[in-house]
Design a protein around this motif. Structure first.
Motif, PDB file in Angstrom:
ATOM      1  N   VAL A 111       0.846  -1.207   0.000  1.00  0.00           N
ATOM      2  CA  VAL A 111       0.000   0.000   0.000  1.00  0.00           C
ATOM      3  C   VAL A 111       0.882   1.258   0.000  1.00  0.00           C
ATOM      4  O   VAL A 111       0.596   2.234  -0.702  1.00  0.00           O
ATOM      5  N   ALA A 112       1.961   1.224   0.769  1.00  0.00           N
ATOM      6  CA  ALA A 112       2.861   2.384   0.823  1.00  0.00           C
ATOM      7  C   ALA A 112       3.445   2.665  -0.563  1.00  0.00           C
ATOM      8  O   ALA A 112       3.525   3.825  -0.987  1.00  0.00           O
ATOM      9  N   LEU A 113       3.808   1.611  -1.283  1.00  0.00           N
ATOM     10  CA  LEU A 113       4.376   1.806  -2.628  1.00  0.00           C
ATOM     11  C   LEU A 113       3.340   2.422  -3.558  1.00  0.00           C
ATOM     12  O   LEU A 113       3.634   3.310  -4.349  1.00  0.00           O
ATOM     13  N   GLU A 114       2.100   1.926  -3.434  1.00  0.00           N
ATOM     14  CA  GLU A 114       0.986   2.491  -4.232  1.00  0.00           C
ATOM     15  C   GLU A 114       0.855   3.983  -3.946  1.00  0.00           C
ATOM     16  O   GLU A 114       0.682   4.788  -4.846  1.00  0.00           O
ATOM     17  N   MET A 115       0.908   4.332  -2.654  1.00  0.00           N
ATOM     18  CA  MET A 115       0.759   5.737  -2.256  1.00  0.00           C
ATOM     19  C   MET A 115       1.923   6.571  -2.798  1.00  0.00           C
ATOM     20  O   MET A 115       1.739   7.685  -3.245  1.00  0.00           O
ATOM     21  N   GLU A 116       3.112   5.973  -2.751  1.00  0.00           N
ATOM     22  CA  GLU A 116       4.288   6.719  -3.230  1.00  0.00           C
ATOM     23  C   GLU A 116       4.189   6.997  -4.724  1.00  0.00           C
ATOM     24  O   GLU A 116       4.709   7.985  -5.220  1.00  0.00           O
TER      25      GLU A 116
ATOM     26  N   SER B  67      -1.675  14.299  -4.168  1.00  0.00           N
ATOM     27  CA  SER B  67      -3.007  13.672  -4.236  1.00  0.00           C
ATOM     28  C   SER B  67      -3.468  13.223  -2.846  1.00  0.00           C
ATOM     29  O   SER B  67      -2.660  12.912  -1.968  1.00  0.00           O
ATOM     30  N   GLU B  68      -4.778  13.176  -2.730  1.00  0.00           N
ATOM     31  CA  GLU B  68      -5.398  12.877  -1.427  1.00  0.00           C
ATOM     32  C   GLU B  68      -5.882  11.435  -1.384  1.00  0.00           C
ATOM     33  O   GLU B  68      -6.271  10.878  -2.401  1.00  0.00           O
ATOM     34  N   VAL B  69      -5.889  10.852  -0.192  1.00  0.00           N
ATOM     35  CA  VAL B  69      -6.547   9.548  -0.030  1.00  0.00           C
ATOM     36  C   VAL B  69      -7.555   9.678   1.110  1.00  0.00           C
ATOM     37  O   VAL B  69      -7.387  10.531   1.989  1.00  0.00           O
ATOM     38  N   ASP B  70      -8.584   8.837   1.059  1.00  0.00           N
ATOM     39  CA  ASP B  70      -9.421   8.756   2.246  1.00  0.00           C
ATOM     40  C   ASP B  70      -8.782   7.691   3.127  1.00  0.00           C
ATOM     41  O   ASP B  70      -8.787   6.510   2.791  1.00  0.00           O
ATOM     42  N   LEU B  71      -8.223   8.145   4.238  1.00  0.00           N
ATOM     43  CA  LEU B  71      -7.432   7.252   5.070  1.00  0.00           C
ATOM     44  C   LEU B  71      -8.265   6.100   5.638  1.00  0.00           C
ATOM     45  O   LEU B  71      -7.776   4.981   5.756  1.00  0.00           O
TER      46      LEU B  71
END
Ligand code: HEM
Length: 447
Positions: A121-126, A132-136
């Protein structure tokens, strides 16, 4: 007489407010009062804030109490007879059977999966475009859902993860409110508002849970996990577990085992966003202990501040924010007689912020959980995992998961809440942020 009538009005007012948001409905005075007695129709409801009374109901005399109908009814369409809602002999047998899956000695094996899933998930976010925003809440829920199915059922959900997520969202939206009918004990066959809407959600949820079981039935013998324990079970007559019960247990572990940890992480990142000075102390600890490498099982006991931050976040925002029990027989609590059928309500949200139990109860102060201060906390004034025989089965699993994932994400990102976004806890089945938690993840340079 007028006091009594007044109290009935107060109770109705409370129940009405509670339908929308249980935590916002608690009157301010409850954060100071220790014992509250309310009358509703022919029933009595007691709200307990005194640690000794909580110990009495949840531990010493727990045999006299069962989970209330409101509690069980709201989850029954999803969990059926599963361990989270069952009672008596069935609950005892199933709890004993499944407990080894979350035993401390198994945790080491799970830690690697947690880190692996977290890194994905961290790699996806990176890889997301800058800013860009995510809904945490959503991101963390999908992550913990992936972890619980990999660890407990040996299955990767893939695209089914989103379907399960959506089905539970829809279910919470239709079933998440308490119904007065349940509080006053109307039978289950009387239709409740919103029930029909939730049926489609249950159907979708069910189809994914069944597909997980089916997938595993085709690949037996390679696993040593919870699902294998359920599939291998034989009762005294040598009969396997009834399929519908097996389905209910898979659904129960799935639900109980991911939503709560996801919410804990969401609230923790919010609190850290609001308290940059504590976030900096967390970064210091991560740098000192991890020295730039990723966290592992052996680090969990060394990350003492990281753990204290999780403990404090669970105090201020306990995902399971209310416990509701019903007396099977009469009892006496704090010298007051409790008739059979009375409801005992413990709001951990109120208890954890109670003025008589906590110093600066509304202040985010993780240090209170560090050695030297934590010893002063009465264990029955802090119950994020419940207490007594029905204490959370996944407490150590959930705590380890929260510590490892907090360390992993805080090491890589700084999280910035969307400016001006209103954050309000919404108390339904669990305690979620009302309007979600839109955050921008800003990559940190690691030392
Ligand atoms: C931070 C994470 C978690 C929190 C705050 C939490 C909280 C709770 C609470 C408060 C209860 C008791 C409810 C009651 O007495 O009415 C409970 C029960 C339960 N939890 Fe958790 N939980 C967490 C994680 C997990 C995980 C990871 C699993 C599974 C791996 C799990 C499995 C269960 C089960 C099976 C029960 C029902 C136990 C029974 O009734 O015998 N939980 N949880």
């Amino acid at each position: 007489m007028f006091g009594f009538v007044h109290e009935i009005f107060d109770t109705i007012k409370y129940l009405n407010l509670a339908r929308t948001n249980m935590v916002a409905a608690w009157p301010g005075s409850y954060y100071r009062r220790e014992f509250i007695e309310l009358h509703f129709a022919h029933k009595r409801m007691f709200v307990l804030n005194r640690p000794e009374d909580i110990q009495h109901v949840m531990v010493s005399n727990s045999g006299n109490y069962r989970k209330s109908l409101a509690n069980r009814q709201s989850l029954k369409p999803l969990l059926g007879q599963g361990v989270f809602v069952s009672e008596g002999k069935l609950w005892e047998r199933q709890r004993k059977l499944m407990s080894p899956a979350t035993h401390k000695r198994r945790l080491k094996g799970y830690a690697d999966t947690m880190i692996q899933a977290g890194k994905e998930v961290a790699l996806e976010m990176e890889a997301c475009p800058l800013g860009s925003e995510v809904d945490l809440t959503e991101k963390m829920t999908l992550l913990t859902s992936d972890i619980i199915t990999r660890t407990m059922f040996g299955v990767e959900l893939g695209e089914r993860n989103e379907l399960l997520y959506q089905s539970f969202q829809d279910y919470q939206a239709s079933h998440g409110r308490i119904h007065i009918s349940e509080l006053i004990g109307l039978p289950a066959w009387i239709p409740r508002p919103g029930q029909a809407k939730g049926r489609a959600a249950v159907k979708l949820f069910d189809s994914v849970i069944l597909s997980v079981i089916e997938q595993r039935r085709k690949s037996r013998r390679e696993h040593e996990d919870l699902l294998e324990m359920l599939l291998e079970f034989k009762d005294q007559e040598g009969e396997p577990m009834d399929f519908s019960l097996l389905r209910d247990e898979v659904a129960s572990i799935y639900l109980a085992g991911h939503e709560t940890t996801a919410i804990t992480l969401t609230w923790t990142f919010y609190l850290l966003h609001e308290h940059p000075e504590i976030k900096r102390c967390l970064w210091d600890e991560l740098e000192t202990v991890l020295k730039g490498r990723e966290p592992s099982f052996d680090d969990v006991s060394r990350l003492t501040l990281t753990r204290a931050i999780i403990d404090e976040s669970l105090r201020l925002y306990p995902p399971v924010h209310v416990f509701s029990r019903q007396a099977l027989g009469k009892d006496e609590v704090s010298g007051v007689s409790v008739p059979k059928g009375s409801f005992m309500t413990i709001s951990s949200y109120v208890l954890h912020r109670h003025k008589l139990l906590w110093e600066n109860p509304d202040v985010f102060d993780p240090d209170r959980f560090l050695q030297g201060r934590s010893e002063k906390i009465n264990p029955f004034s802090y119950i994020p995992f419940g207490a007594g025989p029905r204490i959370c089965m996944g407490k150590h699993f959930g705590l380890m998961e929260a510590v490892l994932l907090l360390a992993l994400f805080a090491q890589r990102f700084d999280f910035k809440l969307r400016p001006g976004h209103p954050v309000e806890p919404l108390g339904r089945m669990t305690l979620r942020p009302h309007m979600g938690m839109p955050m921008r993840m800003v990559k940190r340079s690691r030392s």
